[in-house]
Design a protein around this motif. Structure first.
Motif, PDB file in Angstrom:
ATOM      1  N   ALA A 177       0.858  -1.201  -0.040  1.00  0.00           N
ATOM      2  CA  ALA A 177      -0.109  -0.358   0.144  1.00  0.00           C
ATOM      3  C   ALA A 177       0.606   1.180   0.195  1.00  0.00           C
ATOM      4  CB  ALA A 177      -0.589  -0.167   1.339  1.00  0.00           C
ATOM      5  N   SER A 178       0.529   2.736  -0.460  1.00  0.00           N
ATOM      6  CA  SER A 178       1.267   3.609  -0.529  1.00  0.00           C
ATOM      7  C   SER A 178       1.000   3.923   1.262  1.00  0.00           C
ATOM      8  CB  SER A 178       0.500   4.695  -0.663  1.00  0.00           C
ATOM      9  OG  SER A 178      -0.056   4.188  -2.661  1.00  0.00           O
ATOM     10  N   MET A 179       0.250   4.283   1.697  1.00  0.00           N
ATOM     11  CA  MET A 179       0.504   4.573   2.657  1.00  0.00           C
ATOM     12  C   MET A 179      -0.695   3.656   4.455  1.00  0.00           C
ATOM     13  SD  MET A 179      -2.479   7.623   3.779  1.00  0.00           S
ATOM     14  CE  MET A 179      -2.659   6.908   5.407  1.00  0.00           C
ATOM     15  N   ASN A 180       0.129   3.695   5.898  1.00  0.00           N
ATOM     16  CA  ASN A 180      -0.571   2.815   6.318  1.00  0.00           C
ATOM     17  C   ASN A 180      -1.067   3.629   7.714  1.00  0.00           C
ATOM     18  OD1 ASN A 180      -1.742   0.395   8.259  1.00  0.00           O
ATOM     19  ND2 ASN A 180      -0.846   1.989   9.282  1.00  0.00           N
ATOM     20  N   LEU A 181      -2.295   4.464   8.508  1.00  0.00           N
ATOM     21  CA  LEU A 181      -2.006   5.525   9.200  1.00  0.00           C
ATOM     22  C   LEU A 181      -2.858   4.886  10.542  1.00  0.00           C
ATOM     23  CD1 LEU A 181      -1.561   8.309  10.486  1.00  0.00           C
ATOM     24  CD2 LEU A 181      -3.689   9.480   8.881  1.00  0.00           C
ATOM     25  N   ASP A 182      -2.776   4.989  11.876  1.00  0.00           N
ATOM     26  CA  ASP A 182      -3.494   4.117  12.885  1.00  0.00           C
ATOM     27  C   ASP A 182      -3.847   5.538  13.411  1.00  0.00           C
ATOM     28  OD1 ASP A 182      -3.039   1.648  12.337  1.00  0.00           O
ATOM     29  OD2 ASP A 182      -0.888   1.998  13.310  1.00  0.00           O
ATOM     30  N   PHE A 183      -5.170   5.931  14.192  1.00  0.00           N
ATOM     31  CA  PHE A 183      -5.607   6.904  15.494  1.00  0.00           C
ATOM     32  C   PHE A 183      -6.143   6.075  16.007  1.00  0.00           C
ATOM     33  CE2 PHE A 183      -6.367   8.243  10.693  1.00  0.00           C
ATOM     34  CZ  PHE A 183      -6.534   9.774  11.087  1.00  0.00           C
ATOM     35  N   TYR A 184      -5.871   6.450  17.519  1.00  0.00           N
ATOM     36  CA  TYR A 184      -6.763   5.219  19.144  1.00  0.00           C
ATOM     37  C   TYR A 184      -8.054   6.522  18.778  1.00  0.00           C
ATOM     38  CZ  TYR A 184      -1.644   4.284  20.354  1.00  0.00           C
ATOM     39  OH  TYR A 184      -0.554   3.993  20.710  1.00  0.00           O
ATOM     40  N   GLY A 185      -8.927   5.430  19.129  1.00  0.00           N
ATOM     41  CA  GLY A 185     -10.751   6.352  19.219  1.00  0.00           C
ATOM     42  C   GLY A 185     -11.074   5.581  17.936  1.00  0.00           C
ATOM     43  N   SER A 186     -12.030   5.314  17.801  1.00  0.00           N
ATOM     44  CA  SER A 186     -13.230   4.926  16.710  1.00  0.00           C
ATOM     45  C   SER A 186     -14.460   5.643  16.593  1.00  0.00           C
ATOM     46  CB  SER A 186     -13.110   3.426  16.364  1.00  0.00           C
ATOM     47  OG  SER A 186     -14.104   3.282  17.655  1.00  0.00           O
ATOM     48  N   ASP A 187     -14.459   6.904  16.981  1.00  0.00           N
ATOM     49  CA  ASP A 187     -15.956   7.197  16.842  1.00  0.00           C
ATOM     50  C   ASP A 187     -15.996   8.739  15.825  1.00  0.00           C
ATOM     51  OD1 ASP A 187     -18.032   8.913  17.355  1.00  0.00           O
ATOM     52  OD2 ASP A 187     -16.896  10.171  18.845  1.00  0.00           O
ATOM     53  N   TYR A 188     -15.812   8.023  14.728  1.00  0.00           N
ATOM     54  CA  TYR A 188     -15.136   8.618  13.134  1.00  0.00           C
ATOM     55  C   TYR A 188     -16.677   7.798  12.510  1.00  0.00           C
ATOM     56  CZ  TYR A 188     -10.439   8.980  15.085  1.00  0.00           C
ATOM     57  OH  TYR A 188      -9.415   9.397  15.395  1.00  0.00           O
ATOM     58  N   HIS A 189     -17.063   8.501  10.788  1.00  0.00           N
ATOM     59  CA  HIS A 189     -17.559   8.429  10.326  1.00  0.00           C
ATOM     60  C   HIS A 189     -16.467   8.949   9.063  1.00  0.00           C
ATOM     61  CE1 HIS A 189     -21.767   9.861  11.932  1.00  0.00           C
ATOM     62  NE2 HIS A 189     -21.633   8.516  12.920  1.00  0.00           N
ATOM     63  N   VAL A 190     -17.105   7.631   8.249  1.00  0.00           N
ATOM     64  CA  VAL A 190     -16.393   7.678   6.735  1.00  0.00           C
ATOM     65  C   VAL A 190     -17.406   8.463   5.378  1.00  0.00           C
ATOM     66  CG1 VAL A 190     -17.564   5.300   6.591  1.00  0.00           C
ATOM     67  CG2 VAL A 190     -14.670   6.212   5.070  1.00  0.00           C
ATOM     68  N   VAL A 191     -17.112   9.284   4.990  1.00  0.00           N
ATOM     69  CA  VAL A 191     -17.606   9.349   3.348  1.00  0.00           C
ATOM     70  C   VAL A 191     -16.859   8.946   3.004  1.00  0.00           C
ATOM     71  CG1 VAL A 191     -18.136  11.317   2.801  1.00  0.00           C
ATOM     72  CG2 VAL A 191     -18.017  11.499   5.182  1.00  0.00           C
ATOM     73  N   GLU A 259      -9.382   0.894   2.465  1.00  0.00           N
ATOM     74  CA  GLU A 259      -9.739   0.416   3.805  1.00  0.00           C
ATOM     75  C   GLU A 259      -9.288   0.700   5.532  1.00  0.00           C
ATOM     76  OE1 GLU A 259      -7.632  -4.473   3.103  1.00  0.00           O
ATOM     77  OE2 GLU A 259      -6.286  -2.565   2.756  1.00  0.00           O
ATOM     78  N   ILE A 260     -10.367   0.494   5.813  1.00  0.00           N
ATOM     79  CA  ILE A 260     -10.259   0.954   6.936  1.00  0.00           C
ATOM     80  C   ILE A 260     -10.569   0.036   8.655  1.00  0.00           C
ATOM     81  CG2 ILE A 260     -11.947   3.085   9.488  1.00  0.00           C
ATOM     82  CD1 ILE A 260     -12.564   4.316   6.705  1.00  0.00           C
ATOM     83  N   GLU A 261     -10.152  -0.240   9.039  1.00  0.00           N
ATOM     84  CA  GLU A 261     -10.058  -1.244  10.122  1.00  0.00           C
ATOM     85  C   GLU A 261     -10.058  -0.344  11.376  1.00  0.00           C
ATOM     86  OE1 GLU A 261      -7.810  -4.307  10.828  1.00  0.00           O
ATOM     87  OE2 GLU A 261      -8.880  -5.602  11.855  1.00  0.00           O
ATOM     88  N   VAL A 262     -11.486  -1.019  11.885  1.00  0.00           N
ATOM     89  CA  VAL A 262     -11.637  -0.719  13.396  1.00  0.00           C
ATOM     90  C   VAL A 262     -11.425  -2.105  14.226  1.00  0.00           C
ATOM     91  CG1 VAL A 262     -12.917   0.102  15.705  1.00  0.00           C
ATOM     92  CG2 VAL A 262     -13.441   1.148  12.850  1.00  0.00           C
ATOM     93  N   ASP A 263      -9.842  -1.695  15.233  1.00  0.00           N
ATOM     94  CA  ASP A 263      -9.977  -3.313  15.615  1.00  0.00           C
ATOM     95  C   ASP A 263     -10.828  -3.685  17.294  1.00  0.00           C
ATOM     96  OD1 ASP A 263      -8.724  -1.952  17.687  1.00  0.00           O
ATOM     97  OD2 ASP A 263      -6.918  -2.511  17.010  1.00  0.00           O
ATOM     98  N   ARG A 264      -9.843  -4.820  17.530  1.00  0.00           N
ATOM     99  CA  ARG A 264     -10.552  -5.856  18.963  1.00  0.00           C
ATOM    100  C   ARG A 264     -10.674  -4.316  19.852  1.00  0.00           C
ATOM    101  NH1 ARG A 264      -5.546  -5.864  18.814  1.00  0.00           N
ATOM    102  NH2 ARG A 264      -4.266  -6.727  19.993  1.00  0.00           N
ATOM    103  N   LEU A 265      -9.364  -3.902  19.885  1.00  0.00           N
ATOM    104  CA  LEU A 265      -9.497  -2.516  20.969  1.00  0.00           C
ATOM    105  C   LEU A 265      -9.876  -1.333  21.153  1.00  0.00           C
ATOM    106  CD1 LEU A 265      -5.595  -2.946  21.555  1.00  0.00           C
ATOM    107  CD2 LEU A 265      -7.286  -3.515  22.817  1.00  0.00           C
ATOM    108  N   GLY A 266     -10.900  -1.509  19.292  1.00  0.00           N
ATOM    109  CA  GLY A 266     -11.536  -0.503  18.904  1.00  0.00           C
ATOM    110  C   GLY A 266     -10.775   0.795  18.608  1.00  0.00           C
ATOM    111  N   ASP A 267      -9.891   0.857  17.828  1.00  0.00           N
ATOM    112  CA  ASP A 267      -8.640   1.472  17.499  1.00  0.00           C
ATOM    113  C   ASP A 267      -8.740   1.320  15.717  1.00  0.00           C
ATOM    114  OD1 ASP A 267      -7.929   2.788  19.849  1.00  0.00           O
ATOM    115  OD2 ASP A 267      -6.023   1.150  20.040  1.00  0.00           O
TER     116      ASP A 267
END
Ligand code: DGJ
Length: 724
Positions: A177-191, A259-267
């Motif tokens: 892939a061109s990039m990977n980016l991880d965020f803590y938390g998952s209170d997000y929307h995707v558009v 791809e957007i993955e929300v993992d088991r920890l909610g990240d």
């Protein structure tokens, strides 16, 4: 300085005007992502990292449970190495050890940027600064390099990565892939921008993300009518005008995946790049493979802020500088008025009448070398029955009328009914199936085979010898199926085809130097940043019904600037045939790169005079389209109204557009707050003469029925000009 490295904490700070992107080198030499968002000072923020080791997690050291790749943010996510989330790269070195563990070795920070191998990328500008990081796999003979380019003023970071085989064995890459980016938390929307042929990007879909994997991708060989590589991740409470929002896009025109993955920890993890379905690249000893470039942006002004950042970046750093802010041709295209029924006389007559409408460029669409979609792609030989004196004579006559000359081609395709196919049936199509699947009566030309590229370039060179070409409409009218290149394996063919297309683009740009390329793919089937690198504007859709176009243009504007969206005033014959007023058609089409696609010879003198006024009006407002900031006020998806504004960078001029789509009763009797103006400036409404401060216009708003007085219409343009 856009890029700062703190030696003590081994932390990188990639700062743009309004954002910070922060990651560090961990004690185990893994690149650990820490933060992306609003600009922060260069504090040591390693404390934010999740150091908890949960059951079943592996960790780096026998002595300490200090670090596990399974819980921290990562800049590159490898497979089979303890991070159990979706990987961004998977490779397999021909050895007995397939763990993919990449460790930091060194980095360099430098002015400017490096290009991306064989692919378009954001252009270098005087401001940009780069970070290159070298990673090695301690068990396999290869190196990976991550590249980050900071575009400070545009608030954009461009990312790509390369992998080089340093050993003498084969390296099989099944995801890169061109990039990977991880965020803590998952209170997000995707558009994302959804649609299909005739409704490309018209449906702006917002979805809350949940545990599991969400994918925005295309598998048709190009970016497609139904998907787009643009995507936004925003706080669940963010809206059009406020809140944290992150934009993503790829400078790539083939099978892509986000791809957007929300993992088991909610990240939350975001991966963007080439789609890995059936992808398998054999990297032989000494060779390097590069991902395409991804661009990312952050804004605290919601979705509108993401769009404005990307619009600036695309205009400043992706579209060729000769065209980005230059006056665009006002074209008339022969497709909707004449389809295949062309002749020199007809076109010269059209040219003469077009001049009366303020049109400056005649574009001869499909039909100059054939009579139907059933033939002659690949041959591209002018039809002497229609143009007995050839293209040069036609172009010269058009130039003699003081107009520019443009033409249509579809160089990546071949008709089975063509001499080129008949003579090269085994080597020219991208499928060697017994009876390849056919679409629009054509096959895709095999551009993994350089001979086909050379042939097309030479064919067009011959055909256009001496023809002064000002404009080239480049079409692409089918998806790829059963792909199998002559010289490459099934896992490589889709990407190699994209590389071949880019090669052809570079070659034809060179051949037709100075001509403006307009991209098209059966309407808007390839509206992406790879194409915008070569073509400052893209035909947004074959749907030219202005009502439906509102949705298409509005949706497309989330990702791409209005100047990149080619919009024509037409009769709407192609699609619904629903009647619409001239005024409505003009107001809709003047959103982007403006032109015409109707038989002006059939118009009355009065109607031609109206079109001439529209052309002049467009020229007056053109700078707003080319360089203004777009504020979307009401989405047509409200199904009643649509409104937006374009404001000049110095905030001295603004254009406000309002449309009534499905409204009932006294529809304009409500107020609307304007946006993007200078609160301190006084603005004159050019329609009514009313003078009000920006502060008032943006807080109290305007009353729409007052604005327009007794005149009622279904679409309005109102200009606001700041007083000195
Ligand atoms: C599809 C395009 O979108 C149309 O504008 C036109 O150029 C046709 N192809 C020509 O075949």
């Amino acid at each position: 300085m856009g890029i700062v490295f703190d030696n003590k904490s081994k932390t990188f700070y990639l700062n743009t005007q309004n954002s910070s992107y922060v990651f560090c080198v961990s004690d185990f030499n893994t690149l650990e992502h820490l933060y992306y968002g609003k600009r922060i000072p260069s504090d040591d923020i390693r404390y934010i990292s999740n150091r908890q080791i949960y059951s079943f997690q592996s960790h780096e050291s026998r002595d300490s449970r200090a670090f596990s790749t399974a819980t921290v943010g990562l800049e590159i996510a490898t497979f089979n190495s303890g991070d159990f989330r979706t990987p961004s790269v998977i490779y397999d070195y021909e050895s007995n050890l397939n763990a993919n563990r990449l460790r930091y070795v060194s980095h360099e920070i430098y002015k400017g940027r490096k290009a991306v191998l064989g692919m378009p990328c954001s252009r270098e500008n005087a401001e940009c600064e780069s970070l290159g990081i070298l990673l090695c796999d301690d068990q396999n003979q290869l190196e990976v390099r991550l590249f980050y380019v900071v575009y400070y003023s545009e608030n954009v970071i461009a990312r790509h990565q390369t992998i080089k085989n340093l050993g003498d064995k084969n390296l099989k890459i099944s995801k890169f892939a061109s990039m990977n980016l991880d965020f803590y938390g998952s209170d997000y929307h995707v558009v994302t921008l959804e649609g299909m042929y005739l409704s490309e990007r018209s449906n702006v879909v917002r979805t809350p993300i949940r545990k599991g994997v969400f994918k925005n991708n295309s598998l048709v060989g190009t970016t497609s009518h139904h998907k787009n590589p643009f995507m936004v991740l925003c706080d669940s409470c963010a809206d059009e005008h406020s809140g944290n929002a992150y934009g993503f896009n790829l400078i790539y025109s083939g099978n892509f995946s986000e791809e957007i993955e929300v993992d088991r920890l909610g990240d939350t993890r975001i991966i963007a790049g080439i789609d890995d379905t059936a992808f398998c690249w054999n990297l032989v000893s000494g060779q390097t493979f590069s991902s395409p470039e991804a661009i990312i942006t952050y804004s605290d002004e919601g979705l509108g802020g993401v769009s404005r950042n990307f619009h600036n970046h695309i205009r400043n750093n992706i579209i060729e500088s000769d065209f980005a802010y230059a006056k665009r041709p006002i074209v008339i295209n022969t497709w909707e008025p004449f389809f295949f029924d062309l002749s020199e006389d007809k076109i010269l007559h059209l040219a003469k009448e077009s001049k009366k409408c303020g049109i400056d460029t005649i574009v001869v669409d499909d039909g100059w070398f054939r009579n139907s979609i059933k033939e002659n792609l690949g041959d591209f030989k002018v039809d002497k029955n229609k143009f007995p004196l050839g293209l040069k004579s036609l172009a010269d006559k058009i130039h003699a009328q003081g107009l520019n000359f443009g033409i249509w081609i579809e160089p990546e395709m071949v008709s089975p009914n063509s001499d080129y196919y008949r003579e090269n049936a085994n080597t020219c199509a991208l499928s060697n199936a017994n009876e390849p699947l056919i679409s629009r009566n054509q096959y895709v030309l095999d551009l993994t085979n350089d001979e086909n590229i050379d042939y097309i370039v030479n064919r067009l060179k011959q055909e256009f010898d001496g023809v002064e070409l000002d404009y080239l409409k480049w079409d692409y009218n089918r998806y790829i199926t059963e792909a199998s290149g002559l010289n490459c394996s099934a896992g490589e063919v889709y990407h190699r085809q994209v590389l071949g297309s880019y090669k052809l683009f570079f070659a034809l740009k060179d051949l037709f130097k100075g001509a403006l390329f307009e991209n098209c793919a059966g309407g808007g089937g390839r509206f992406d940043l790879g194409m915008l690198y070569f073509s400052p504007q893209v035909w947004a859709s074959d749907n030219t019904d202005p009502y439906e176009r509102l949705y298409i243009q509005y949706g497309t504007s989330y990702a791409y600037p209005p100047s990149a969206i080619s919009c024509h005033f037409t009769e709407g014959k192609c699609t619904s045939g629903r009647p619409s007023s001239f005024e409505f058609r003009y107001n809709v089409a003047s959103f982007g790169a403006y032109g015409y696609e109707l038989n002006v010879c059939e118009l009355s003198d009065n109607e031609k005079a109206i079109l001439s006024e529209y052309s002049s009006k467009y020229r007056e407002d053109e700078q707003l389209v080319l360089s203004g900031d777009l504020y979307r006020l009401i989405s047509p998806e409200s199904n009643t109204f649509c409104a937006y504004m374009m404001v000049s960078k110095d905030k001295n001029r603004a254009k406000f557009n309002f449309f009534s789509i499905n409204a009932r009763g006294l529809t304009e009797t409500f107020t609307l707050k304007l946006m993007g103006l200078d609160p301190k400036k006084l603005y004159k409404n050019q329609n009514t003469g009313l003078i009000l401060s920006g502060e008032t216009l943006m807080n109290v708003g305007i009353r729409l029925n007052d604005l327009f007085g007794k005149k009622r219409s279904d679409g309005y343009t109102v200009n606001f000009v700041a007083l000195d």
